[in-house]
Design a protein around this motif. Structure first.
Motif, short mmCIF file in Angstrom:
data_model
loop_
_atom_site.label_atom_id
_atom_site.label_comp_id
_atom_site.label_asym_id
_atom_site.label_seq_id
_atom_site.Cartn_x
_atom_site.Cartn_y
_atom_site.Cartn_z
N VAL A 1 0.86 -1.12 -0.16
CA VAL A 1 -0.05 -0.22 -0.01
C VAL A 1 0.85 1.30 0.00
CG1 VAL A 1 -0.16 0.21 2.35
CG2 VAL A 1 -2.00 0.67 1.03
N SER A 2 0.45 2.25 -0.75
CA SER A 2 1.27 3.28 -0.78
C SER A 2 0.44 4.72 -0.24
CB SER A 2 1.61 3.84 -2.19
OG SER A 2 2.57 2.48 -2.56
N PRO A 3 0.42 4.91 0.92
CA PRO A 3 -0.28 6.19 1.56
C PRO A 3 0.40 7.44 1.09
CG PRO A 3 1.08 5.12 3.18
CD PRO A 3 1.32 4.44 2.13
N GLY A 4 -0.51 8.52 1.13
CA GLY A 4 0.27 9.78 0.59
C GLY A 4 1.16 10.24 1.94
N ARG A 5 1.81 11.31 1.94
CA ARG A 5 2.69 11.92 2.74
C ARG A 5 2.25 13.31 2.93
NH1 ARG A 5 5.93 7.99 5.27
NH2 ARG A 5 5.93 6.26 3.88
N THR A 6 2.53 13.83 4.31
CA THR A 6 2.48 15.24 4.50
C THR A 6 3.76 15.73 4.35
OG1 THR A 6 3.08 14.86 6.74
CG2 THR A 6 0.84 14.74 6.33
N GLY A 7 3.84 17.18 4.44
CA GLY A 7 5.32 17.60 4.23
C GLY A 7 6.28 17.34 5.18
N GLY A 8 5.84 16.83 6.23
CA GLY A 8 6.76 16.43 7.38
C GLY A 8 6.91 14.79 7.19
N GLY A 9 6.39 14.31 6.31
CA GLY A 9 6.65 12.79 6.17
C GLY A 9 5.64 11.75 6.55
N GLY A 10 4.74 12.20 7.36
CA GLY A 10 3.59 11.56 7.95
C GLY A 10 2.76 10.81 6.90
N ARG A 11 2.32 9.66 7.20
CA ARG A 11 1.45 8.99 6.34
C ARG A 11 -0.17 9.51 6.20
NH1 ARG A 11 5.46 5.65 8.45
NH2 ARG A 11 6.38 4.08 6.97
N ARG A 12 -0.60 9.45 5.34
CA ARG A 12 -2.09 9.84 5.20
C ARG A 12 -2.71 8.72 4.14
NH1 ARG A 12 -0.82 12.60 8.78
NH2 ARG A 12 -1.49 14.53 9.33
N TYR A 13 -3.58 8.10 4.66
CA TYR A 13 -4.26 7.07 3.85
C TYR A 13 -5.57 7.65 3.31
CZ TYR A 13 -0.97 3.90 6.39
OH TYR A 13 0.35 3.15 6.47
N SER A 14 -5.77 6.81 2.26
CA SER A 14 -7.13 7.30 1.51
C SER A 14 -8.06 6.28 1.83
CB SER A 14 -6.89 7.19 0.20
OG SER A 14 -6.45 6.13 -0.70
N TRP A 15 -9.34 6.40 1.35
CA TRP A 15 -10.21 5.32 1.84
C TRP A 15 -10.01 4.29 0.83
CZ3 TRP A 15 -13.37 4.07 5.27
CH2 TRP A 15 -14.35 3.14 5.24
N HIS A 16 -9.43 4.53 -0.30
CA HIS A 16 -8.95 3.18 -1.18
C HIS A 16 -8.09 2.51 -0.54
CE1 HIS A 16 -6.65 1.48 -4.52
NE2 HIS A 16 -7.51 1.08 -4.95
N ASP A 17 -6.94 3.33 0.15
CA ASP A 17 -5.68 2.51 0.85
C ASP A 17 -6.43 1.78 1.79
OD1 ASP A 17 -3.99 3.76 -0.54
OD2 ASP A 17 -3.90 5.44 0.76
N ILE A 18 -7.53 2.06 2.84
CA ILE A 18 -8.01 1.36 3.80
C ILE A 18 -8.64 0.28 3.20
CG2 ILE A 18 -10.18 1.66 5.52
CD1 ILE A 18 -7.58 3.46 6.09
N GLU A 19 -9.40 0.29 2.05
CA GLU A 19 -10.09 -0.94 1.60
C GLU A 19 -8.99 -1.75 1.04
OE1 GLU A 19 -13.38 -1.85 0.80
OE2 GLU A 19 -13.84 -0.25 2.27
N GLN A 20 -7.82 -1.19 0.54
CA GLN A 20 -6.59 -2.33 0.11
C GLN A 20 -6.17 -2.92 1.16
OE1 GLN A 20 -6.00 -2.04 -2.97
NE2 GLN A 20 -3.70 -3.20 -3.15
N LEU A 21 -6.09 -2.40 2.51
CA LEU A 21 -5.48 -2.90 3.70
C LEU A 21 -6.25 -4.03 4.11
CD1 LEU A 21 -4.31 0.36 5.33
CD2 LEU A 21 -2.60 -1.53 4.58
N ARG A 22 -7.79 -3.59 4.06
CA ARG A 22 -8.84 -4.79 4.48
C ARG A 22 -8.65 -6.10 3.65
NH1 ARG A 22 -13.85 -0.75 5.36
NH2 ARG A 22 -13.14 0.01 7.52
N GLU A 23 -8.35 -5.75 2.41
CA GLU A 23 -8.22 -6.90 1.39
C GLU A 23 -6.93 -7.61 1.77
OE1 GLU A 23 -8.88 -9.44 -2.02
OE2 GLU A 23 -10.01 -8.25 -0.69
N ILE A 24 -5.85 -7.14 2.04
CA ILE A 24 -4.52 -7.53 2.70
C ILE A 24 -4.62 -8.50 3.73
CG2 ILE A 24 -2.14 -7.15 3.35
CD1 ILE A 24 -2.15 -4.73 1.60
N ALA A 25 -5.60 -7.76 4.83
CA ALA A 25 -5.86 -8.44 6.05
C ALA A 25 -6.61 -9.69 5.83
CB ALA A 25 -6.63 -7.49 6.98
N ARG A 26 -7.59 -9.73 4.81
CA ARG A 26 -8.35 -10.97 4.43
C ARG A 26 -7.50 -12.02 3.82
NH1 ARG A 26 -10.52 -13.02 0.29
NH2 ARG A 26 -10.12 -11.55 -1.21
N LEU A 27 -6.72 -11.54 3.01
CA LEU A 27 -6.10 -12.55 2.38
C LEU A 27 -4.87 -13.13 3.41
CD1 LEU A 27 -5.40 -10.70 -1.10
CD2 LEU A 27 -6.61 -12.57 -0.73
N THR A 28 -4.23 -12.36 4.22
CA THR A 28 -3.24 -12.99 4.97
C THR A 28 -4.12 -13.90 6.06
OG1 THR A 28 -3.34 -11.02 6.48
CG2 THR A 28 -1.57 -11.26 4.76
#
Length: 150
Positions: free
Chosen positions: A44-71
Motif C-alpha cells: 500500500v502506498s499512502p500519501g505523505r504530509t510535508g513532514g513525512g507523516g502517512r495519510r491514507y485514503s479510503w482506497h488505501d483502507i479498502e486495500q489494507l482490508r483486502e490484505i488482512a483478509r488474504l493473510t
C-alpha cells in the motif's frame, strides 16, 4: 439543510489521502506497525504530509482490508503482492475490453449509417469499408477486408 451540506462535504473522494495512521489502523483492525511494514513492502502506498507523516485514503483502507483478509486466509505476503498485482491487471484489462466494445459499437453505428446513405454514396463506401456478417454468434463480428484474399 446545513447538516446535509456539511455531511455531504465531509466525505472525501476515495483516493484523497486524509486518514492518519492511527485512524487507518482502527478502521482496518491492523496495528500501526503492520501498516508501516505494508508501506515499506509496497503493498500500500499512502500519501505523505510535508513532514513525512502517512495519510491514507479510503482506497488505501479498502486495500489494507483486502490484505488482512488474504493473510487471514493463509496467503503469505509475497502471495498477497501477486494477488493484488493480478487484480490490478484484471481491472486494467476489463477497462480496455470496455473501451474496445465501445469502439466496436461506434464502428457498427458508423457502418450502418454509411450503408443507409443515399444510393450514390452507399455504392462507393463499401469499397473502403469492411464487410460485417451478422449471422455469427451473438456479440461476434466477422470482418472481411476486400482484396486481401485471391
Amino acid at each position: 439543510m446545513a447538516n446535509r451540506a456539511r455531511s455531504a462535504g465531509a466525505t472525501p473522494e476515495p483516493h484523497v489521502p486524509v486518514y492518519v495512521i492511527s485512524v487507518a489502523a482502527e478502521l482496518t483492525g491492523l496495528h500501526p506497525q503492520t501498516l508501516r511494514q505494508y508501506d515499506r513492502m509496497g503493498l500500500v502506498s499512502p500519501g505523505r504530509t510535508g513532514g513525512g507523516g502517512r495519510r491514507y485514503s479510503w482506497h488505501d483502507i479498502e486495500q489494507l482490508r483486502e490484505i488482512a483478509r488474504l493473510t487471514a486466509s493463509g496467503i503469505g505476503l509475497e502471495g498477497v503482492r501477486r494477488v493484488l498485482e493480478l487484480e490490478r491487471e484484471v481491472a486494467a484489462l476489463r477497462e480496455h475490453a470496455a473501451a474496445l466494445a465501445d469502439e466496436l459499437d461506434r464502428t457498427r453505428a458508423a457502418l450502418a449509417q454509411a450503408m443507409s446513405a443515399p444510393e450514390r454514396t452507399a455504392v462507393r463506401l463499401p469499397e473502403r469499408l469492411p464487410a460485417i456478417r451478422t449471422s455469427a454468434a451473438p456479440g461476434a463480428v466477422v470482418v472481411w477486408r476486400r482484396g486481401q484474399l485471391r
